[in-house]
Design a protein around this motif. Structure first.
Motif, mmCIF file in Angstrom:
data_model
loop_
_atom_site.group_PDB
_atom_site.id
_atom_site.type_symbol
_atom_site.label_atom_id
_atom_site.label_comp_id
_atom_site.label_asym_id
_atom_site.label_seq_id
_atom_site.Cartn_x
_atom_site.Cartn_y
_atom_site.Cartn_z
ATOM 1 N N GLY A 1 -6.792 3.420 -8.119
ATOM 2 C CA GLY A 1 -5.369 3.648 -8.318
ATOM 3 C C GLY A 1 -4.969 5.068 -7.979
ATOM 4 N N HIS A 2 -5.728 6.033 -8.492
ATOM 5 C CA HIS A 2 -5.454 7.440 -8.173
ATOM 6 C C HIS A 2 -5.620 7.689 -6.672
ATOM 7 C CE1 HIS A 2 -5.036 8.781 -12.278
ATOM 8 N NE2 HIS A 2 -6.207 8.288 -12.605
ATOM 9 N N ALA A 3 -6.683 7.119 -6.097
ATOM 10 C CA ALA A 3 -6.929 7.322 -4.666
ATOM 11 C C ALA A 3 -5.813 6.707 -3.822
ATOM 12 C CB ALA A 3 -8.279 6.717 -4.271
ATOM 13 N N SER A 4 -5.268 5.577 -4.268
ATOM 14 C CA SER A 4 -4.189 4.931 -3.528
ATOM 15 C C SER A 4 -2.953 5.815 -3.476
ATOM 16 C CB SER A 4 -3.841 3.582 -4.172
ATOM 17 O OG SER A 4 -4.922 2.685 -4.061
ATOM 18 N N TRP A 5 -2.686 6.520 -4.593
ATOM 19 C CA TRP A 5 -1.565 7.455 -4.555
ATOM 20 C C TRP A 5 -1.803 8.536 -3.500
ATOM 21 C CZ3 TRP A 5 3.287 8.427 -5.563
ATOM 22 C CH2 TRP A 5 3.733 9.750 -5.448
ATOM 23 N N HIS A 6 -3.037 9.009 -3.404
ATOM 24 C CA HIS A 6 -3.336 10.084 -2.465
ATOM 25 C C HIS A 6 -3.358 9.583 -1.020
ATOM 26 C CE1 HIS A 6 -3.928 13.429 -5.196
ATOM 27 N NE2 HIS A 6 -4.487 12.581 -6.034
ATOM 28 N N ILE A 7 -3.624 8.293 -0.803
ATOM 29 C CA ILE A 7 -3.448 7.725 0.531
ATOM 30 C C ILE A 7 -1.984 7.876 0.948
ATOM 31 C CG2 ILE A 7 -3.387 5.558 1.847
ATOM 32 C CD1 ILE A 7 -6.199 6.526 1.596
ATOM 33 N N TYR A 8 -1.093 7.506 0.030
ATOM 34 C CA TYR A 8 0.344 7.649 0.294
ATOM 35 C C TYR A 8 0.730 9.119 0.457
ATOM 36 C CZ TYR A 8 5.248 8.214 -1.096
ATOM 37 O OH TYR A 8 6.561 8.609 -1.173
ATOM 38 N N ALA A 9 0.257 9.963 -0.460
ATOM 39 C CA ALA A 9 0.675 11.369 -0.464
ATOM 40 C C ALA A 9 0.218 12.119 0.780
ATOM 41 C CB ALA A 9 0.133 12.065 -1.715
ATOM 42 N N GLN A 10 -0.914 11.720 1.351
ATOM 43 C CA GLN A 10 -1.391 12.372 2.567
ATOM 44 C C GLN A 10 -0.499 12.085 3.769
ATOM 45 O OE1 GLN A 10 -5.840 12.486 3.356
ATOM 46 N NE2 GLN A 10 -5.783 10.969 1.725
ATOM 47 N N MET A 11 0.183 10.964 3.744
ATOM 48 C CA MET A 11 0.940 10.545 4.922
ATOM 49 C C MET A 11 2.444 10.672 4.766
ATOM 50 S SD MET A 11 -1.216 7.212 6.145
ATOM 51 C CE MET A 11 -2.902 7.035 5.545
ATOM 52 N N ALA A 12 2.935 10.680 3.527
ATOM 53 C CA ALA A 12 4.384 10.777 3.303
ATOM 54 C C ALA A 12 4.800 12.238 3.229
ATOM 55 C CB ALA A 12 4.762 10.044 2.023
ATOM 56 N N ALA A 13 5.619 12.665 4.139
ATOM 57 C CA ALA A 13 6.059 14.059 4.149
ATOM 58 C C ALA A 13 6.856 14.359 2.886
ATOM 59 C CB ALA A 13 6.938 14.290 5.382
ATOM 60 N N GLY A 14 6.479 15.437 2.212
ATOM 61 C CA GLY A 14 7.178 15.831 0.987
ATOM 62 C C GLY A 14 6.928 14.896 -0.169
ATOM 63 N N ALA A 15 5.763 14.187 -0.178
ATOM 64 C CA ALA A 15 5.467 13.247 -1.262
ATOM 65 C C ALA A 15 5.481 13.950 -2.599
ATOM 66 C CB ALA A 15 4.106 12.584 -1.022
ATOM 67 N N ARG A 16 6.038 13.251 -3.612
ATOM 68 C CA ARG A 16 6.091 13.800 -4.963
ATOM 69 C C ARG A 16 5.439 12.811 -5.924
ATOM 70 N NH1 ARG A 16 12.020 15.371 -6.575
ATOM 71 N NH2 ARG A 16 10.851 15.999 -8.400
ATOM 72 N N ALA B 1 11.327 -0.476 1.049
ATOM 73 C CA ALA B 1 9.965 0.008 0.806
ATOM 74 C C ALA B 1 8.933 -0.924 1.431
ATOM 75 C CB ALA B 1 9.723 0.138 -0.697
ATOM 76 N N ILE B 2 9.148 -2.221 1.299
ATOM 77 C CA ILE B 2 8.227 -3.201 1.881
ATOM 78 C C ILE B 2 8.179 -3.063 3.405
ATOM 79 C CG2 ILE B 2 7.949 -5.671 2.359
ATOM 80 C CD1 ILE B 2 8.847 -6.211 -0.511
ATOM 81 N N LEU B 3 9.353 -2.972 4.026
ATOM 82 C CA LEU B 3 9.417 -2.878 5.489
ATOM 83 C C LEU B 3 8.807 -1.570 5.992
ATOM 84 C CD1 LEU B 3 12.980 -4.344 6.105
ATOM 85 C CD2 LEU B 3 10.779 -5.442 6.575
ATOM 86 N N ALA B 4 9.039 -0.472 5.251
ATOM 87 C CA ALA B 4 8.454 0.812 5.652
ATOM 88 C C ALA B 4 6.932 0.762 5.562
ATOM 89 C CB ALA B 4 9.003 1.931 4.775
ATOM 90 N N VAL C 1 0.826 -1.207 0.000
ATOM 91 C CA VAL C 1 0.000 0.000 0.000
ATOM 92 C C VAL C 1 0.859 1.256 0.000
ATOM 93 C CG1 VAL C 1 -0.271 -0.004 2.526
ATOM 94 C CG2 VAL C 1 -1.974 1.141 1.084
ATOM 95 N N PHE C 2 1.997 1.211 0.702
ATOM 96 C CA PHE C 2 2.960 2.308 0.627
ATOM 97 C C PHE C 2 4.217 1.909 -0.141
ATOM 98 C CE2 PHE C 2 0.609 3.153 4.614
ATOM 99 C CZ PHE C 2 0.047 4.370 4.257
ATOM 100 N N GLY C 3 4.461 0.613 -0.227
ATOM 101 C CA GLY C 3 5.660 0.151 -0.913
ATOM 102 C C GLY C 3 5.700 0.513 -2.382
ATOM 103 N N LEU C 4 4.595 0.313 -3.096
ATOM 104 C CA LEU C 4 4.566 0.623 -4.530
ATOM 105 C C LEU C 4 4.758 2.117 -4.808
ATOM 106 C CD1 LEU C 4 1.841 -1.794 -5.927
ATOM 107 C CD2 LEU C 4 4.262 -1.760 -6.510
ATOM 108 N N PRO C 5 3.978 2.998 -4.176
ATOM 109 C CA PRO C 5 4.207 4.423 -4.451
ATOM 110 C C PRO C 5 5.587 4.895 -3.999
ATOM 111 C CG PRO C 5 2.562 4.146 -2.710
ATOM 112 C CD PRO C 5 2.792 2.801 -3.319
ATOM 113 N N LEU C 6 6.147 4.295 -2.941
ATOM 114 C CA LEU C 6 7.494 4.655 -2.515
ATOM 115 C C LEU C 6 8.510 4.352 -3.611
ATOM 116 C CD1 LEU C 6 8.067 3.614 1.226
ATOM 117 C CD2 LEU C 6 8.675 5.782 0.145
ATOM 118 N N LEU C 7 8.404 3.185 -4.210
ATOM 119 C CA LEU C 7 9.350 2.796 -5.250
ATOM 120 C C LEU C 7 9.202 3.660 -6.492
ATOM 121 C CD1 LEU C 7 9.231 -1.102 -4.982
ATOM 122 C CD2 LEU C 7 11.030 0.433 -4.204
ATOM 123 N N LEU C 8 7.991 4.134 -6.730
ATOM 124 C CA LEU C 8 7.764 4.976 -7.901
ATOM 125 C C LEU C 8 8.272 6.394 -7.679
ATOM 126 C CD1 LEU C 8 6.359 4.881 -10.710
ATOM 127 C CD2 LEU C 8 4.326 5.811 -9.586
#
Length: 262
Positions: free
Chosen positions: A247-262, A202-205, A186-193
């Motif tokens: 898919g778009h919403a999943s990115w925003h799940i990550y972006a809401q929680m990852a500081a400085g998400a790009r 990424a998996i462990l995080a 859930v966070f591993g994929l957007p992290l790698l991207l």
């Protein structure tokens, strides 16, 4: 030390914030906005998934092994994030004010061959294949000797004691499987991207953040499962819209929680 071939990407895992109130609603709303802004790649992904699903249905019916369809339905959420991976990039580019056309996204995904995403993608595919093996083993254990041609003509076999036990065990095993891979991806994929980080980190995080906020993240997992299930009911056609939207919403799940998400 070897130079970073992707110098434009920030390195390492960012600090993660706790889920905010209504984070799922905000992610779904932002995801829908992204889909409307740049629908091309999302529609391509949804249509391709529907065609692939129809092909699988036709193949299993032709072979007389429609039980595999049940395994495919319950296994699809394992690889759904992988199917919608390009929509993560679309949302990331929209957030940065960059072009997000189909050609640009396909080119970017080709570039990912030299990074870490293929490793996690391969792991997800192997997991799906293992789920098919495990599901077939559970089926054989309880119903292997039952007179059954296919689901549509032998539905009553699932209402026997053996059938109900098989469904119960399969649901538990499938749920554990799905939870493990949801936690990893859930966070591993957007992290790698979005960042320069190896796939194990990424998996462990991702796993650690899900475990730290288990209830809200399980709520998001439930939303995914329910929407995907409902999307598959009308002959899979709902996936044309729901898969890219999620898919778009999943990115925003990550972006809401990852500081400085790009």
């Amino acid at each position: 030390m070897e130079a970073n071939p992707y110098p434009s990407l920030p390195a390492g895992v960012p600090p993660f914030d706790a889920p905010r109130p209504a984070f799922i609603r905000h992610a779904l709303s932002a995801g829908w906005s992204d889909f409307r802004t740049a629908p091309g790649f999302g529609l391509l992904t949804g249509i391709a998934s529907v065609i692939a699903g129809w092909g699988l249905i036709g193949l299993t019916m032709w072979a007389g092994h429609t039980f595999w369809l049940i395994l495919a339905v319950f296994g699809f959420p394992l690889v759904a994030p992988l199917c919608a991976l390009g929509t993560y990039e679309v949302s990331r580019r929209i957030g940065m004010g960059q072009p997000a056309g189909i050609g640009v996204i396909l080119a970017q995904l080709r570039e990912e061959r030299g990074r870490q995403l293929p490793w996690l993608s391969m792991l997800m595919v192997v997991a799906l294949l293992f789920w098919f093996f495990l599901g077939h083993m559970i089926f054989a254990l309880f119903l292997g000797l039952k007179p059954m041609v296919n689901v549509t003509t032998s539905f009553d076999v699932f209402l026997t004691i053996d059938g109900l036990m098989m469904i119960a065990l399969g649901t538990v095993v499938g749920g554990i499987f799905a939870f493990i891979f949801f936690s990893m991806c859930v966070f591993g994929l957007p992290l790698l991207l979005a960042r320069e980080v190896d796939y194990m980190t990424a998996i462990l995080a991702s796993w650690g953040h899900v475990q730290a906020h288990i209830v809200p993240m399980l709520s998001w997992a439930a939303v995914i499962v329910v929407l995907l299930f409902l999307a598959m009911l009308p002959g899979l056609l709902g996936l044309v819209i729901v898969l890219p939207w999620l898919g778009h919403a999943s990115w925003h799940i990550y972006a809401q929680m990852a500081a400085g998400a790009r």
